[in-house]
Design a protein around this motif. Structure first.
Motif, PDB file in Angstrom:
ATOM      1  N   PRO A  37       6.202  30.496 -12.518  1.00 38.19           N
ATOM      2  CA  PRO A  37       6.779  31.820 -12.529  1.00 38.19           C
ATOM      3  C   PRO A  37       5.619  33.022 -12.861  1.00 38.19           C
ATOM      4  O   PRO A  37       5.945  34.216 -12.925  1.00 38.19           O
ATOM      5  CB  PRO A  37       7.620  31.624 -13.640  1.00 38.19           C
ATOM      6  CG  PRO A  37       7.939  30.340 -13.589  1.00 38.19           C
ATOM      7  CD  PRO A  37       6.807  29.895 -12.999  1.00 38.19           C
ATOM      8  N   HIS A  43       8.232  37.916 -10.416  1.00 42.16           N
ATOM      9  CA  HIS A  43       8.833  37.203 -11.386  1.00 42.16           C
ATOM     10  C   HIS A  43       8.843  37.462 -12.747  1.00 42.16           C
ATOM     11  O   HIS A  43       9.439  37.514 -13.652  1.00 42.16           O
ATOM     12  CB  HIS A  43       8.129  35.822 -11.218  1.00 42.16           C
ATOM     13  CG  HIS A  43       8.517  35.002  -9.683  1.00 42.16           C
ATOM     14  ND1 HIS A  43       9.970  35.170  -9.130  1.00 42.16           N
ATOM     15  CD2 HIS A  43       7.866  34.566  -8.852  1.00 42.16           C
ATOM     16  CE1 HIS A  43       9.872  34.609  -8.020  1.00 42.16           C
ATOM     17  NE2 HIS A  43       8.621  34.277  -7.794  1.00 42.16           N
ATOM     18  N   MET A  47      11.725  38.389 -15.422  1.00 44.47           N
ATOM     19  CA  MET A  47      12.195  37.568 -16.328  1.00 44.47           C
ATOM     20  C   MET A  47      12.008  38.406 -17.818  1.00 44.47           C
ATOM     21  O   MET A  47      12.755  37.962 -18.738  1.00 44.47           O
ATOM     22  CB  MET A  47      11.293  36.291 -16.010  1.00 44.47           C
ATOM     23  CG  MET A  47      11.875  35.720 -15.035  1.00 44.47           C
ATOM     24  SD  MET A  47      10.882  33.993 -14.576  1.00 44.47           S
ATOM     25  CE  MET A  47      11.458  33.857 -13.016  1.00 44.47           C
ATOM     26  N   VAL A  70      18.657  31.221 -16.601  1.00 43.80           N
ATOM     27  CA  VAL A  70      17.933  30.411 -16.562  1.00 43.80           C
ATOM     28  C   VAL A  70      18.657  29.030 -15.678  1.00 43.80           C
ATOM     29  O   VAL A  70      18.319  28.324 -15.199  1.00 43.80           O
ATOM     30  CB  VAL A  70      17.511  29.576 -17.894  1.00 43.80           C
ATOM     31  CG1 VAL A  70      16.914  28.150 -17.956  1.00 43.80           C
ATOM     32  CG2 VAL A  70      16.472  30.500 -18.395  1.00 43.80           C
ATOM     33  N   MET A  73      19.054  30.033 -12.064  1.00 44.73           N
ATOM     34  CA  MET A  73      18.008  30.071 -11.734  1.00 44.73           C
ATOM     35  C   MET A  73      17.714  28.306 -11.130  1.00 44.73           C
ATOM     36  O   MET A  73      17.107  28.133 -10.100  1.00 44.73           O
ATOM     37  CB  MET A  73      16.828  30.577 -12.378  1.00 44.73           C
ATOM     38  CG  MET A  73      15.530  30.245 -11.761  1.00 44.73           C
ATOM     39  SD  MET A  73      14.095  30.579 -12.975  1.00 44.73           S
ATOM     40  CE  MET A  73      14.239  29.593 -14.048  1.00 44.73           C
ATOM     41  N   ALA A 123      19.052  35.667 -10.868  1.00 41.65           N
ATOM     42  CA  ALA A 123      18.341  34.490 -11.103  1.00 41.65           C
ATOM     43  C   ALA A 123      18.503  33.642  -9.775  1.00 41.65           C
ATOM     44  O   ALA A 123      17.589  32.782  -9.461  1.00 41.65           O
ATOM     45  CB  ALA A 123      19.071  33.821 -12.030  1.00 41.65           C
ATOM     46  N   HIS A 126      15.688  34.408  -7.412  1.00 41.46           N
ATOM     47  CA  HIS A 126      14.058  33.883  -8.158  1.00 41.46           C
ATOM     48  C   HIS A 126      14.012  32.333  -7.895  1.00 41.46           C
ATOM     49  O   HIS A 126      13.215  31.852  -7.837  1.00 41.46           O
ATOM     50  CB  HIS A 126      13.969  34.240  -9.419  1.00 41.46           C
ATOM     51  CG  HIS A 126      13.717  35.803  -9.630  1.00 41.46           C
ATOM     52  ND1 HIS A 126      12.465  36.476  -9.553  1.00 41.46           N
ATOM     53  CD2 HIS A 126      14.645  36.902  -9.607  1.00 41.46           C
ATOM     54  CE1 HIS A 126      12.520  37.666  -9.653  1.00 41.46           C
ATOM     55  NE2 HIS A 126      13.913  37.847  -9.549  1.00 41.46           N
ATOM     56  N   HIS A 130      11.376  29.979  -6.196  1.00 39.59           N
ATOM     57  CA  HIS A 130      10.732  28.686  -6.903  1.00 39.59           C
ATOM     58  C   HIS A 130      10.912  27.531  -6.208  1.00 39.59           C
ATOM     59  O   HIS A 130       9.993  26.744  -5.755  1.00 39.59           O
ATOM     60  CB  HIS A 130      10.979  28.636  -8.311  1.00 39.59           C
ATOM     61  CG  HIS A 130      10.912  30.023  -9.237  1.00 39.59           C
ATOM     62  ND1 HIS A 130       9.698  30.669  -9.193  1.00 39.59           N
ATOM     63  CD2 HIS A 130      11.505  30.555 -10.338  1.00 39.59           C
ATOM     64  CE1 HIS A 130       9.724  31.377 -10.018  1.00 39.59           C
ATOM     65  NE2 HIS A 130      11.022  31.401 -10.744  1.00 39.59           N
ATOM     66  N   THR A 151      10.273  30.431 -17.671  1.00 43.10           N
ATOM     67  CA  THR A 151      11.045  31.456 -17.779  1.00 43.10           C
ATOM     68  C   THR A 151      11.597  31.812 -19.018  1.00 43.10           C
ATOM     69  O   THR A 151      11.598  32.857 -19.646  1.00 43.10           O
ATOM     70  CB  THR A 151      12.364  31.072 -16.431  1.00 43.10           C
ATOM     71  OG1 THR A 151      11.721  31.167 -15.482  1.00 43.10           O
ATOM     72  CG2 THR A 151      13.638  32.434 -16.831  1.00 43.10           C
ATOM     73  N   HIS A 155      11.454  35.270 -21.084  1.00 44.53           N
ATOM     74  CA  HIS A 155      12.647  35.628 -21.723  1.00 44.53           C
ATOM     75  C   HIS A 155      12.233  35.923 -23.229  1.00 44.53           C
ATOM     76  O   HIS A 155      12.664  37.147 -23.688  1.00 44.53           O
ATOM     77  CB  HIS A 155      13.798  34.927 -21.673  1.00 44.53           C
ATOM     78  CG  HIS A 155      14.372  34.903 -20.000  1.00 44.53           C
ATOM     79  ND1 HIS A 155      14.492  35.818 -19.214  1.00 44.53           N
ATOM     80  CD2 HIS A 155      15.085  33.829 -19.562  1.00 44.53           C
ATOM     81  CE1 HIS A 155      14.808  35.741 -18.073  1.00 44.53           C
ATOM     82  NE2 HIS A 155      15.430  34.296 -18.196  1.00 44.53           N
TER      83      HIS A 155
END
Length: 191
Positions: A37, A43, A47, A70, A73, A123, A126, A130, A151, A155
Motif C-alpha cells: 500500500p 493507494h 486510504m 479493510v 479490500m 476498496a 484497491h 493488491h 491499510t 486509515h
C-alpha cells in the motif's frame, strides 16, 4: 475504549516483517503485503482520505467506515490473487482517489451505512490491485494480512490528521487537502 492503545497496537501489528534480516526472502508475504500500500501514491491518498472522511463523519462512522474498507479490500485482494476479473481496475483506483478527495473537500455528510458502501466500492478496486500483484514466492495469507495492517495504519493517519483540525483555519486546510487529493485523482484519470 482507549483509542491510543488501539492505534499503537495496530501500528505495531503492521510492522511484523521489519526485523527480518534476510532482505529479498520474504516468502511469508507479510512484509510484501505491508509494503504494497505504501508503493503507490494512489493507494496512500485514498486510504488516508478514507480515515479523514470517516473522522469528519464522526461517531461510529469513525471506525465502521475504515473497517468496511479493510473488509471489502480483503475480498478484492482474494479476487485478485485467484484471478477473478474486475474490469478497469486502474481507472477505478484513479476514480476512487478523486471521489474520496471530493468527499473530504466538501465534507460530504451521509449516513454511516452509505459511507461504508461508498468506501467498500473503492476498496474493491484497491484490494484487487493488491491481490493481483502477489509476489510469486509470497504466502497469500501473510500478504493479505500485511496489506490489511498497512491499510489500517493509513486509515489511522487520516483519522489522526482530521482530529488535528482546529477552528476555521483547520477546516479550510482539511478542505484544501481534500481538493488536492481530488486533483491528484483527476491527474491519474487523465493518465
Amino acid at each position: 475504549m482507549n483509542y491510543r492503545k488501539l492505534a499503537l497496537t495496530l501500528a505495531v501489528l503492521a510492522l511484523p516483517g521489519v526485523a527480518n534480516a534476510h532482505v529479498g526472502l520474504h516468502t511469508d508475504g507479510a512484509m510484501a503485503g505491508v509494503s504494497h500500500p505504501f508503493s503507490g501514491l494512489d493507494h496512500i491518498l485514498a486510504m488516508v482520505a478514507v480515515g479523514f472522511w470517516a473522522s469528519t463523519l464522526g461517531g461510529r462512522a469513525r471506525w465502521i467506515v475504515p473497517a468496511a474498507f479493510v473488509s471489502v479490500m480483503a475480498l478484492g485482494g482474494l479476487m485478485g490473487i485467484y484471478g477473478v476479473p474486475l474490469p478497469m481496475v486502474e481507472t477505478g483506483i484513479a476514480l476512487t482517489v478523486a471521489v474520496l478527495g471530493l468527499l473530504v473537500a466538501f465534507e460530504v455528510k451521509v449516513p454511516t451505512a452509505a459511507a461504508a458502501v461508498i468506501v467498500g466500492i473503492c476498496a474493491l478496486f484497491h484490494g484487487h490491485a493488491h491481490g493481483s500483484e502477489l509476489p510469486e514466492m509470497a504466502h497469500a495469507g501473510g500478504y493479505v494480512a500485511g496489506f490489511m495492517a498497512a491499510t489500517i495504519v493509513l486509515h489511522l493517519i487520516g483519522i489522526g490528521l482530521a482530529s488535528l483540525r482546529f477552528g476555521k483555519a483547520g477546516l479550510i486546510v482539511g478542505r484544501l487537502a481534500g481538493a488536492a487529493v481530488a486533483l491528484a485523482g483527476a491527474v491519474l484519470i487523465a493518465g
